[in-house]
Scaffold this motif. Structure first.
Motif, PDB file in Angstrom:
ATOM      1  N   GLN A  17     -65.294 108.827 -97.340  1.00  0.00           N
ATOM      2  CA  GLN A  17     -65.921 107.786 -97.526  1.00  0.00           C
ATOM      3  C   GLN A  17     -65.163 107.117 -96.055  1.00  0.00           C
ATOM      4  O   GLN A  17     -66.161 105.572 -95.582  1.00  0.00           O
ATOM      5  CB  GLN A  17     -65.964 107.138 -98.951  1.00  0.00           C
ATOM      6  CG  GLN A  17     -65.978 105.877 -98.677  1.00  0.00           C
ATOM      7  CD  GLN A  17     -65.450 104.946-100.210  1.00  0.00           C
ATOM      8  OE1 GLN A  17     -65.263 106.064-100.488  1.00  0.00           O
ATOM      9  NE2 GLN A  17     -65.386 103.436-100.026  1.00  0.00           N
ATOM     10  N   ALA A  18     -63.504 106.974 -95.621  1.00  0.00           N
ATOM     11  CA  ALA A  18     -63.540 106.917 -94.824  1.00  0.00           C
ATOM     12  C   ALA A  18     -63.728 107.280 -93.319  1.00  0.00           C
ATOM     13  O   ALA A  18     -64.006 106.518 -92.379  1.00  0.00           O
ATOM     14  CB  ALA A  18     -61.827 107.130 -94.457  1.00  0.00           C
ATOM     15  N   MET A  19     -64.368 108.330 -93.197  1.00  0.00           N
ATOM     16  CA  MET A  19     -65.000 108.616 -91.897  1.00  0.00           C
ATOM     17  C   MET A  19     -66.057 108.197 -91.997  1.00  0.00           C
ATOM     18  O   MET A  19     -66.417 107.548 -90.853  1.00  0.00           O
ATOM     19  CB  MET A  19     -65.085 110.211 -92.185  1.00  0.00           C
ATOM     20  CG  MET A  19     -64.154 111.654 -92.307  1.00  0.00           C
ATOM     21  SD  MET A  19     -64.328 112.873 -92.707  1.00  0.00           S
ATOM     22  CE  MET A  19     -65.575 113.314 -90.750  1.00  0.00           C
ATOM     23  N   GLU A  20     -67.286 107.948 -92.981  1.00  0.00           N
ATOM     24  CA  GLU A  20     -68.519 106.971 -92.320  1.00  0.00           C
ATOM     25  C   GLU A  20     -67.881 105.453 -92.156  1.00  0.00           C
ATOM     26  O   GLU A  20     -68.491 105.042 -91.111  1.00  0.00           O
ATOM     27  CB  GLU A  20     -69.083 106.967 -93.528  1.00  0.00           C
ATOM     28  CG  GLU A  20     -70.185 106.286 -94.290  1.00  0.00           C
ATOM     29  CD  GLU A  20     -70.342 105.036 -93.514  1.00  0.00           C
ATOM     30  OE1 GLU A  20     -71.441 104.355 -93.105  1.00  0.00           O
ATOM     31  OE2 GLU A  20     -70.034 104.082 -94.201  1.00  0.00           O
ATOM     32  N   GLN A  21     -66.588 104.774 -93.102  1.00  0.00           N
ATOM     33  CA  GLN A  21     -66.444 103.895 -92.384  1.00  0.00           C
ATOM     34  C   GLN A  21     -66.967 103.890 -90.802  1.00  0.00           C
ATOM     35  O   GLN A  21     -66.326 102.856 -90.100  1.00  0.00           O
ATOM     36  CB  GLN A  21     -65.846 103.400 -93.758  1.00  0.00           C
ATOM     37  CG  GLN A  21     -65.844 102.539 -94.928  1.00  0.00           C
ATOM     38  CD  GLN A  21     -65.146 102.201 -95.514  1.00  0.00           C
ATOM     39  OE1 GLN A  21     -63.559 102.144 -95.582  1.00  0.00           O
ATOM     40  NE2 GLN A  21     -65.003 101.675 -96.522  1.00  0.00           N
ATOM     41  N   ALA A  72     -58.703 109.178 -89.299  1.00  0.00           N
ATOM     42  CA  ALA A  72     -58.457 109.542 -87.911  1.00  0.00           C
ATOM     43  C   ALA A  72     -59.279 111.116 -87.289  1.00  0.00           C
ATOM     44  O   ALA A  72     -58.827 111.385 -86.257  1.00  0.00           O
ATOM     45  CB  ALA A  72     -56.800 110.116 -88.233  1.00  0.00           C
ATOM     46  N   ALA A  73     -59.786 111.445 -88.239  1.00  0.00           N
ATOM     47  CA  ALA A  73     -60.027 112.882 -87.922  1.00  0.00           C
ATOM     48  C   ALA A  73     -62.043 112.224 -86.875  1.00  0.00           C
ATOM     49  O   ALA A  73     -61.789 112.871 -86.137  1.00  0.00           O
ATOM     50  CB  ALA A  73     -60.771 113.661 -88.948  1.00  0.00           C
ATOM     51  N   ILE A  74     -62.478 111.597 -87.425  1.00  0.00           N
ATOM     52  CA  ILE A  74     -62.898 111.029 -86.380  1.00  0.00           C
ATOM     53  C   ILE A  74     -62.571 109.724 -85.180  1.00  0.00           C
ATOM     54  O   ILE A  74     -63.316 109.949 -84.236  1.00  0.00           O
ATOM     55  CB  ILE A  74     -64.279 108.903 -87.201  1.00  0.00           C
ATOM     56  CG1 ILE A  74     -64.876 110.265 -88.248  1.00  0.00           C
ATOM     57  CG2 ILE A  74     -64.828 108.582 -86.181  1.00  0.00           C
ATOM     58  CD1 ILE A  74     -65.959 110.680 -87.922  1.00  0.00           C
ATOM     59  N   ASP A  75     -61.412 109.481 -85.174  1.00  0.00           N
ATOM     60  CA  ASP A  75     -60.581 109.311 -83.884  1.00  0.00           C
ATOM     61  C   ASP A  75     -60.660 110.430 -83.541  1.00  0.00           C
ATOM     62  O   ASP A  75     -60.931 110.008 -82.089  1.00  0.00           O
ATOM     63  CB  ASP A  75     -59.908 108.237 -84.574  1.00  0.00           C
ATOM     64  CG  ASP A  75     -59.987 106.620 -84.909  1.00  0.00           C
ATOM     65  OD1 ASP A  75     -61.298 105.968 -84.903  1.00  0.00           O
ATOM     66  OD2 ASP A  75     -59.334 106.527 -85.715  1.00  0.00           O
TER      67      ASP A  75
END
Length: 339
Positions: A79-83, A298-301
């Motif tokens: 969910q955090a990654m999608e956002q 943080a993984a997306i960043d």
């Protein structure tokens, strides 16, 4: 100027195979891909980057490989990654391996066929994964989530699994427990679980105690209490167990209740992940809390940083709960006797 035919000749492959190394590298064997890329570097060959632009510059999709969505720690991370991805103008293509290493290559191949811009992966074994080497050689950006490479320098974001489990075991030792065991799912499917077991061993050995072999369950999400029961009797009966994830701990507490074993009076149980439902159950679950949402964002960043490298370690926390208590003097054999 070198051309593709020259590269193919030096690499000892056909022109079609050489072309595939730059358009569909995932379709080649790792050794074949390595030969083509080495030959291209030697000859100074620069391919037409249209195909690469499709996946790294024009694509707005990030591939995400997770072991499962049954474990809420991965769902919260997702969910955090999608956002976070949406804020950067990206969408996600998500697949689960069901903790089966043999599925990982097929999933990654499908994602590459969809021209993803990069990948965030949780694999079974980061140090022995052929797909990571292939992605690296093909220049495909990727970031590992939860995995902690021990030998390879892959970009990764995680908690210190070994240290976290060591501290959790030390906490149980501080409560007076000396007969402590560890429960995990299939160990070959999780390098994280293996690091956690090492942390458990570190704490036990530092205390001058014998570290027991891990009690391995058939599933990562369900503990068979019958497998634990023989270890709860006799002079070396376990008084506490620590599980490699919260779902195992929660199912273990349920199994203990059905078997008439009181938690924490007769058996202390600690989990790992810190999922929210653990705080809502009775007894509430003591656990190592992973910052799943922060890890996902943080993984997306890190992936979109365009040059991800190294391992970033996030802080974990120990969460107290009613599922653990100071070592009691009762034993499993005393069930039904006056307390």
């Amino acid at each position: 100027m070198a051309d593709l035919i020259s590269v193919a000749k030096v690499a000892g492959v056909s022109r079609a195979t050489a072309a595939r190394a730059f358009s569909d590298p995932h379709l080649l064997r790792a050794d074949t891909l390595r030969k083509v890329l080495t030959a291209a570097e030697q000859l100074g060959f620069r391919p037409n980057h249209i195909a690469r632009q499709l996946r790294t510059q024009s694509s707005t999709t990030v591939g995400v490989l997770l072991p499962s969505l049954l474990n809420p720690v991965f769902a919260r991370q997702l969910q955090a990654m999608e956002q976070q991805a949406r804020l950067a103008g990206y969408g996600l293509l998500v697949a689960t391996s069901d903790y089966k290493p043999e599925r990982e290559a097929a999933i990654v191949e499908h994602m590459l066929n969809q021209r993803v811009a990069g990948l965030v992966l949780t694999v079974a074994d980061a140090d022995n994964s052929a797909i990571l080497q292939t992605l690296h050689q093909a220049g495909m950006p990727f970031v590992l989530a939860h995995n902690v490479p021990q030998t390879a320098q892959w970009p990764a974001i995680c908690v210190d699994n070994r240290r976290a489990m060591q501290q959790a075991t030390e906490h149980l030792l501080g409560l007076g427990h000396r007969q402590i065991g560890m429960i995990a799912g299939p160990m070959l499917q999780s390098d994280r679980a293996r690091l956690r077991y090492q942390g458990y061993c570190d704490a036990m050995q530092a205390a001058g105690l014998c570290a027991r072999p891990v009690l391995e369950m058939a599933s990562h999400t369900h503990a068979d209490f019958a497998l634990l029961q023989p270890h709860l009797r006799g002079g070396s009966a376990l008084s506490a167990v620590i599980c490699s994830n919260d779902l195992l701990a929660i199912s273990l507490i349920g199994g203990a209740a059905r078997a008439g074993v009181r938690v924490p009076r007769q058996l202390s149980v600690m989990g790992f992940d810190g999922i929210d439902i653990g705080e809502q159950m009775a007894p509430s679950l003591a656990s190592v809390v992973q910052p799943a949402a922060s890890l996902g964002a943080a993984a997306i960043d890190l992936l979109l940083d365009h040059a991800p490298r190294g391992t970033r370690v996030l802080a974990h926390q120990l969460r107290g709960g009613e599922s653990i208590a100071a070592r009691a003097f009762s034993s499993i054999a005393n069930i039904g006797e006056p307390s």
